[in-house]
Scaffold this active site. Structure first.
Site: not given
Lengths: 361, 1362
Positions: B399, B401, B503, B544, B567, B682, B796, B822
């Protein structure tokens, strides 16, 4: 989405909260065992260790082999087959089952004198004392003098457990098939009258067997009374308490019986029959010369192609005559030494090439 | 897929037909349905059924069943050559070890169950609250749950302490997500509140579906007072959740104990077996066949023997009565030999394997180098059955992230107005590498700074302090243009809740540099600019989206200027810039290249000052677009486009998507170990590729990277073939061996051989293309292409696809796969792979709970695989080779003996030796070998990852090795039989007594055997610890001790028929022959092995051997210390992507929904109009533990009226849209769904009187108070290009009139909110408030709640009020 439910996880909410709180520190202990850092010796198989091994084995084995071989060769041994299968053999007559008792005499000559103690063996061939059903066909409790086993032998003894509603003592196929030839040795000296050689019949069994493992049943005065209620094995002529005249060699502790009961590992075997003790340092125990062997031929082996032998042998520190071990040692030692040389050459040739083709890391 | 789903639903539908009825507070009625109580039982046994059940389970195993059958065979005296105890004792030991292990496990489960079942919970009983145990809870009970308590059962939420019956829960146990979720009760029950009388009188009847395992599905109907209310899963609190941020709530128990969704979901996970297990099964089968063959041969031999000899030997050994002919005897002998040779199948094999695996798992748990101190988590082997597989991994599916990255974004660098900041320089102007020692920038001037934030370039702070206009504007833009929410529990300690960590990083950076975003309401943003609080009116958020790749906010500054801050991705933003910024753009682009070089995620920041009139016109258009029903998306984007143009470039930010520590190094090492790493994420392609480069999965030196993005079968196929054409053109030819192989249409379980490409390639495929590629006919195409690539990125991906990829690999490749992740979305993959590794991280425990190994950092993977895995594999292989060898050597002796004992199934050994051989004499050395052995130590394992290679190809134990063991065993048994046999044949001892009796022979042979196998294991052992010495030599010594015990007088006289070998030890051990035999046998057995081992690396050198040579060389001459491999530096590449958050967040902000208390205030103020749709996931309520905002409580009356108002308003959202309500049906009266459609661009039609003169950022003073801003119209700072000068903010910014909300007023608001619920005196400019008190706790909320927007809400939906 199936989950592996664990009640504990539900309660604890999984990983512990970070340190600082009351959560105990879960850092594993820093022990050599847990961290797999135990001090250790790490031998490595290299040319430096392997090649010397081969040479050393060679250098040690060859002398040992020679020593054993020489010792074995120095032993005097004579083997006389008296089965009588050969029609010219004096014992040929005894092959027919009708002639009982049957006596026969075999002449032989000792080329060299036998010095020191000489041992007399009988040897049987093609006799499967190591057959599974034969080996187990005995009752050690009975032989140990257990009175209940005496009258009620173990089932293992079948079909030699009972005879005519009486328990057989000693029961089982082993006892039943006990060797019952009688061998007598005479020296045909210069005189016309042959001198009999004294054959000692005690001291041929293991001490432990004679004194611990085999015991006559306790009780009554005479041996006969102690064996009361039992019957003799089917093949036997006399009951067990009449095996010998001496009380300390009679019954279950008869040494001939004990020796027979120690079953052989292989179908060809010899068993110690008598001792011929040396008389003095000056005279050989059995001087070279002509001898004859008197045989009371009782034991039938012809039916199953068996052979009977009488063996006379002297003894060394290594035991009897058996060149195998010596030859094996010499052979293995030589092979090892040769292999060492071959490996040395190979190593010399290949090590260089494998070193030049170095790994690139 | 679709089909599966359909069928799944069909099954579900069937289930749904069974319906559950229950009535609240009516145990009598509910008990008639026979629902279980809330006891859970994860234990398997009880005291009474343990023995039968456990034995039953154990005998289901093939090996155990085999030995049981064997036992029964042995009880038949006619065929049994062995005493019954030879099998019973080992079997008992084996069974009891397993039973003890099972019992211990079960006791733990019992304890856990008891612990859970005995937890106390508050139950409402006859108007009172009673404390009861969890297990006594029944369906239909009403229970009270408190904050931070786990939910007792699946309960229907009735009411809670929060308004509208909202309850916050954390569902980490269930789905792994740690963010809070909101559940809401239906109105009629939330009115019950905590009125015990009402609650105990509540007699609602619930009709709902029968228990099932769908976590996100629940349908039911509540009938109460004659009315029906539909229930869905939003009203259901599931067992396993934890109540957060909610003081109390009441619930009606619907499902209990085993019926709860948690328990329904905990189906037994599939039991994973290793390749080694499969191999073992095959080998055991082989052994069976071999055994059968041998028995057959021996039986025939027996038949012949009985016919030729035994028949005539009957004088001395008559046949048994039941044996009529030699054939019958032969048949019986077949079984006898079957019993004798049973040790070919090692009884203790499985137990030993389990012990070894357990030991090696413990090592993993104990490893300090895999302990992660910050989280206090050691590595954890959750299954103890897969260890050796860790040493065979070929593919790692990771994975992204949270696994490769920390999911922490760090503001690393920025370029402002053409100046780059953030590269640390030392005094000499040299670039310094940031390390632990590097001095951090001192933010002490800023009281609100986040102490965790670190920055290493002082120049930026100096610029900040100097008051550089552009720097200020840059950070102002960062502090305004975002959708972050703040929380201030303790004053000055801000906590930001950002949906995307990017952010959060930007806002935190702005905060530290002095532009502190302090709080927001739906219409304002409060920023503390260098110590000075300013409130900006938020006019619109242009949110966004994936297409837009940018977001903007339009604010009205306190100086009453309308500004747009934007931005977004540089590629997009570049096209929107004002032509005048061209030269600055060039400079900034160069900087962006620099940033990208370092693998940073970049964003461009720009602004635009908007003419007020233009804004008004735009706002109108925007509202229309918002409300339009057709093509809203297009219209909105057109409207947005109108606004976001002619932007003035401010600069660029660079955010570091912080990789976990040591990830690139780990991946480099794993790559060297020829482990292929695939990233299945993803996330978007750009992010994934960026990370892939950053952590060395892709390298710049690669010969090519293919991107699969076909949208249908054909294009995907073409892309795949194209890629293959480049990597290995011949693989497309018909003549290619793989093609010809595939053309033969092999049977289904077939393997695709490994193909070697002509270079180093990478491949990127996205989820859409993968969906096509995974379809039947493209599967092989995909697999062949993908397996030739060194690195593969799949982006994705849905969780299901992740599992599909793993399954695909498992199906066609004979390789070991490992999945690491995780999050809950990795669970499917973790369960599908051969080995699942869970990262115990922030994202909950779902992955961990389903994993086989849990580690807390990705970098521990290298240790897990290269050190522990490799050791485990090597040990297991050594163990198996040796174990089979020793049993062959042991058993085959009977075969040789058969030829000399009339094939009578006579054993060579004493029965006690047979009993103890596996269990006592040889078990400890082999255990010490397989628990302590290390061929090379951990340093070398990591230094030379190539050492991992043999495991991947399973070189150390396979069928070939097994055959070698067999051959070795045959040889050893041959030597061990014939050497003693020839030696004792016709031999005597020095007393003249013959030594060829059976018992002496047994003893000699068994002693020699034991010596040989002991020396053999000594030869295999490469790591001699003290324990190894003790175990190995100790076992041999122990054998002699046992010998004297077993052959002692006492024991033999006690049981003469069981211990028959009296005195043999004493007599035989004295024999010089015996020792000569042992020496000779040992040498003869060992020499070939040594020779083979010595010659093998010379003749067939493997890479491993060369490395081992080198290691040995180094170990002996430690002159050449190993050098750490250096990571290559990467060439610049364009990364340029930053946003990772989902769209739709802006809408929530402007809706004001997230601010619960504010809602309450509003509702209180506008009792009739305050409507509120159910809160959905996606918003982030305050984090747990915020022990918050209840300081001021509305009175009950107000509270009630809120609810009334709320429910009234839900009736007709349409009305509200047009409601002419100046006040009443105010702001909150918007339907949720419309809100979402509108994507957050909620503009606020401002009231005319509020439109004061806007303050421009550069105004020197505002009437409100002290102004610390730099003087406005300065020329642009030195380095800025001349082109910039044209539309500076300052030049066309009128400074002026009073802003409608002064700072003083603002402070007063704060003061009021602290002071208490008494009515604050409203500033004159504020419209009247007719509501009750104020319910606020934190100053920020107070500001939000009170000051600016109360009145605005009334005009929320009004057309431009004139």
């Amino acid at each position: 989405m199936a989950m592996n439910y664990n009640a504990k996880d539900e309660v604890d909410g999984g990983p512990q909260c970070p340190p600082g709180g009351t959560a105990k520190n879960r850092r594993p202990d820093n022990t050599a065992f847990k961290q797999q850092r135990l001090p250790a010796w790490q031998p490595i198989l290299t040319a430096g260790t392997v090649l010397p091994t081969f040479f050393i084995i060679g250098l040690i084995f060859i002398p040992i082999g020679i020593g054993i071989f020489v010792t074995s060769n120095n032993i005097r041994e004579i083997e006389i087959d008296y089965t009588g299968t050969d029609p010219s053999s004096p014992c040929n007559k005894c092959l027919s089952p009708n002639a009982t008792p049957c006596y026969c005499t075999i002449n032989f000559t000792l080329e060299q004198s036998f010095e020191g103690n000489v041992f007399m063996y009988y040897g049987l061939s093609n006799f499967y004392q190591n057959h599974r059903r034969y080996v187990k066909s005995r009752d050690d409790s009975q032989l140990n003098g257990d009175s209940s086993a005496l009258l009620n032998p173990s089932k293992e003894c079948e079909p030699y457990r009972r005879n005519e509603d009486k328990p057989i003592a000693p029961c089982g196929a082993i006892a039943n098939s006990m060797f019952n030839d009688t061998l007598e040795l005479f020296l045909v000296g210069n005189e016309s009258y042959p001198t009999p050689i004294t054959l000692k019949k005690k001291g041929i069994a293991w001490w432990t067997d004679k004194n611990v493992k085999f015991r006559n049943p306790s009780g009554g005065e005479s041996l006969k009374e102690r064996f009361k209620g039992t019957t003799k094995p089917v093949n036997w002529v006399k009951p067990v308490y009449m095996l010998d005249s001496e009380p300390d060699n009679n019954g279950f502790i008869n040494e001939d019986f004990i020796v027979w009961m120690r079953t052989a590992a292989l179908p060809t075997f010899r068993k110690l029959y008598r001792l011929i003790e040396r008389k003095s340092d000056l005279h050989p125990t059995l001087p070279a010369g002509r001898y004859y062997l008197n045989i009371t031929y009782n034991y039938p082996v012809h039916s199953f192609d068996g052979r009977k032998r009488m063996i006379l042998s002297t003894i060394s520190w290594m035991g009897g005559k058996n060149p195998f071990l010596g030859i094996a040692y010499i052979a293995i030692g030589s092979i090892s030494f040769l292999l060492g040389v071959v490996l040395l050459v190979i190593n010399h040739k290949y090590r260089n090439s494998s070193n030049t083709a170095d790994i690139t890391i | 897929m679709a089909k599966i789903n359909n069928s799944g639903q069909r099954i579900l539908r069937k289930k749904e037909k069974q319906v559950r009825y229950l009535q609240a507070n009516s145990r009598e009625l509910n008990s008639t349905f026979g629902y279980p109580n809330n006891t859970i039982k994860t234990s398997r046994y009880s005291v009474f059924n343990f023995l039968p059940l456990n034995l039953f389970e154990q005998f289901q195993r093939l090996a155990n069943a085999y030995f049981l059958i064997l036992l029964f065979l042995q009880l038949i005296p006619q065929i049994s050559p062995l005493a019954w105890y030879t099998t019973v004792i080992p079997l008992m030991v084996v069974l009891s070890i397993t039973a003890v292990k099972d019992a211990i496990d079960d006791v733990k489960r019992h304890q856990n169950d008891n612990h859970v079942n005995n937890r106390s919970v508050l139950v409402v009983m006859n108007g009172r609250i009673k404390e009861d145990k969890w297990m006594n809870i029944q369906v239909g009970d009403i229970i009270k749950l408190k904050n931070n308590q786990p939910v007792t059962a699946d309960v229907l939420l009735l009411s809670s302490s929060e308004p509208y019956g909202l309850t916050y829960i954390e569902t980490a146990e269930l789905d792994g997500e740690t963010n809070l979720k909101v559940k809401q009760s239906i109105s009629v029950t939330s009115n019950l509140e905590d009125n015990l009388g009402l609650l105990s009188a509540f007699d609602g009847k619930v009709r709902c579906e029968s228990p099932n395992n769908k976590l996100d599905k629940f349908t039911g109907i509540l009938t109460f007072k004659g009315k029906n209310y539909t229930l869905d899963h939003d009203k259901l609190l599931l067992r396993g959740c934890i109540i957060r941020n909610t003081d109390w709530c009441y619930g009606l128990v619907i499902y209990t104990g085993p019926d709860t969704k948690l328990m329904q979901n905990c189906g037994k996970s599939t039991f994973k077996r290793t390749h080694m297990d499969h191999l073992l099964n095959v080998l055991v089968l082989w052994i069976f066949l071999f055994l059968g063959g041998m028995c057959f041969i021996l039986a025939i031999g027996h038949g012949i023997w009985e016919n030729k000899k035994g028949y005539y030997f009957q004088d001395f050994l008559p046949w048994e009565e039941y044996v009529s002919s030699s054939v019958v005897s032969a048949i019986l002998t077949f079984w006898s030999y079957f019993i004798i040779l049973n040790t070919m199948v090692p009884i203790s094999l499985y137990v030993s394997v389990e012990i070894i695996r357990l030991g090696n798992s413990c090592y993993i748990n104990w490893d300090r180098k895999m302990y992660y101190a910050p989280k206090n988590t050691p590595a954890q082997a959750r299954t103890t059955t897969l260890n050796e597989e860790l040493g065979q991994v070929k593919y790692v599916f990771s994975d992204k992230t949270g696994t490769l990255t920390q999911n922490i974004m760090i503001f690393n660098k920025c370029s402002i107005n053409g100046i780059i900041y953030g590269c640390g320089y030392d005094k000499n102007g040299q670039k310094v590498k940031v390390s632990e020692e590097t001095e951090k920038v001192d933010f002490s001037y800023n009281k609100l700074a986040d102490p965790k934030f670190s920055f290493y370039d002082n120049t930026l702070v100096e610029a900040m302090k100097k008051g550089d206009h552009w720097v200020h504007l840059f950070f102002l833009s960062l502090s305004l243009c975002h959708t972050v929410m703040s929380e201030e529990k303790v004053e000055g300690k801000l906590v930001y809740q950002a949906q995307s960590p990017d952010e959060g990083a930007l806002v935190t950076a702005a905060r530290n540099f002095g532009f502190v975003f302090r709080s927001r309401t739906s219409e304002t943003i409060m920023v503390v600019e260098m110590g000075e609080t300013k409130v900006y009116q938020l006019l619109a958020i242009l949110d966004f989206s994936n297409v837009r790749k940018r977001m903007s906010v339009i604010v009205r500054t306190p100086e009453d200027r309308v500004m747009l801050f934007c931005k977004g991705a540089d590629t997009i933003l570049c096209q929107l810039l004002h032509p005048s910024c061209r030269s600055l753009r060039e400079v900034t682009m160069e900087h962006l290249d620099d940033f990208a070089f370092e693998g940073l995620r970049t964003l461009m920041v720009a602004y635009r000052e908007v003419d007020n009139a233009f804004y008004q016109a735009w706002s109108k258009k925007h509202s229309e677009a918002c409300l339009s029903l057709e093509n809203r998306e297009d219209k909105m984007s057109d409207v947005y486009g109108e606004m976001e143009k002619d932007l003035m470039l401010l600069g660029a930010t660079a955010i570091e998507d912080k990789l976990q520590d040591g990830v690139p190094e780990t991946i480099t090492i794993l790559n060297k170990a020829k482990i292929k790493i695939w990233v299945l994420t993803g996330d978007k392609q750009e992010t994934a590729v960026n990370i892939a480069y950053a952590c060395n999965i892709f390298e710049e030196e690669m010969d090519g990277i293919f991107i699969m993005e076909g949208k249908n079968d054909e294009t995907v196929r073409q892309e795949l073939r194209l890629a293959r054409n480049k990597m290995k053109p011949e693989s497309l030819l018909e003549s290619d061996p793989v093609n010809t192989y595939l053309n033969t249409k092999p049977q289904m379980p077939f393997r695709i051989p490994e193909e070697v490409p002509n270079g180093n390639y990478g491949l990127i495929i996205n989820g859409y293309s993968l969906a096509y590629a995974l379809e039947g006919n493209l599967e092989l195409e995909l697999l062949r292409t993908v397996c030739m690539c060194k690195g593969v990125i799949c982006c994705r991906m849905t969780p299901l696809q992740k599992a599909q990829v793993v399954e695909l690999m498992k199906r066609y490749k004979q390789v070991v796969t490992l999945a690491i992740g995780d999050g809950a979305n990795d669970v499917s993959m973790i369960k599908a792979a051969h080995i699942g590794v869970g990262i115990t991280g922030q994202e909950g425990m779902q992955a961990m709970l389903n994993s086989d190994y849990a580690i807390s950092q990705f970098r521990y993977l290298q240790r897990l695989l290269l050190v522990h895995g490799r050791w485990s594999y090597n040990r297991m292989c050594k163990f198996l080779s040796y174990f089979f060898y020793k049993n062959f050597a042991f058993t085959l002796m009977h075969f040789w003996y058969a030829f000399f004992s009339g094939f009578s199934a006579q054993t060579v050994y004493d029965t006690w030796f047979i009993t103890f051989y596996n269990l006592v004499y040889t078990s400890l050395p082999v255990l010490s070998l397989s628990l302590f052995d290390q061929d090379v130590n951990e340093t070398w394992s990591l230094r030379f990852p190539e050492l991992y290679d043999p495991g991947q190809h399973n070189l150390y134990f396979n069928k070939k090795e097994f055959v070698k063991c067999l051959v070795r065993g045959i040889y050893s048994s041959f030597v061990l039989f014939f050497i003693p046999m020839r030696t004792i044949h016709n031999s005597m001892d020095s007393d003249g007594k013959e030594i060829s009796d059976y018992q002496s022979f047994s003893l000699i042979v068994q002693t020699a055997l034991l010596c040989v196998v002991t020396v053999q294991i000594a030869l295999d052992t490469t790591y001699w610890t003290l324990i190894s010495h003790i175990f190995t030599w100790g076992s041999l010594g122990f054998y002699f001790c046992i010998l004297f015990l077993l052959y002692s007088d006492g024991l033999c006289l006690m049981f003469p028929n069981v211990f028959q070998f009296l005195g043999v030890a004493r007599n035989t051990l004295n024999l010089p022959q015996m020792w000569l035999i042992i020496i000779l046998s040992v040498v003869l057995c060992i020499l070939p092995v040594i020779g083979y081992r010595f010659l093998k690396p010379l003749f067939w050198p493997a890479d491993v051997d060369k490395i081992m040579n080198r290691i040995h060389l180094w170990t002996r001459h430690p002159l050449l210390p190993p050098t750490q491999t250096k990571l290559r530096h990467t060439r610049p590449r364009r990364s340029a992507y930053a946003f990772s958050h989902k769209q739709g967040f802006g809408a929530l902000i402007t809706s004001g929904k997230t601010m619960k208390d504010k809602q309450a205030v509003l509702a209180a103020h506008h009792p009739k109009g305050a409507g509120q749709g159910p809160q959905k996931a996606g918003l982030r309520p305050k984090p747990r533990g915020s022990g918050r905002r209840k300081a001021l409580r509305v009175t009950r009356g107000t509270h009630r009226s809120e609810q009334l108002g709320r429910w009234a308003s839900t009736a007709g959202p349409e009305d509200r849209t047009n409601a002419p309500s100046g006040g009443a049906a105010g702001g909150k009266a918007r339907s949720d769904h419309r809100l979402r459609g509108c994507r957050g661009a909620r503009t606020l039609p401002t009231r005319p009187e509020r439109r004061g003169a806007p303050a421009c950022p550069s105004c020197s003073t505002t009437p409100g108070g002290r102004e610390t801003r730099p003087p406005a119209p300065q020329p642009p700072p030195a380095p800025s290009p001349p082109a910039r000068s044209s539309p500076t903010v300052s030049s066309d910014c009128p400074c002026g009139d009073t802003p409608q909300l002064t700072r003083a007023q603002l402070y007063r608001c704060i003061h009021i909110s602290f002071a208490g619920p008494e009515r604050a005196q409203r500033p004159s400019s504020q419209p009247r408030d007719r509501g009750g008190g104020f319910r606020t706790a934190s100053p920020s909320q107070a500001v939000g709640a009170l000051c600016p927007f109360g009145p605005w809400f009334r005009s929320w939906y009004l057309p431009e009020s004139g």
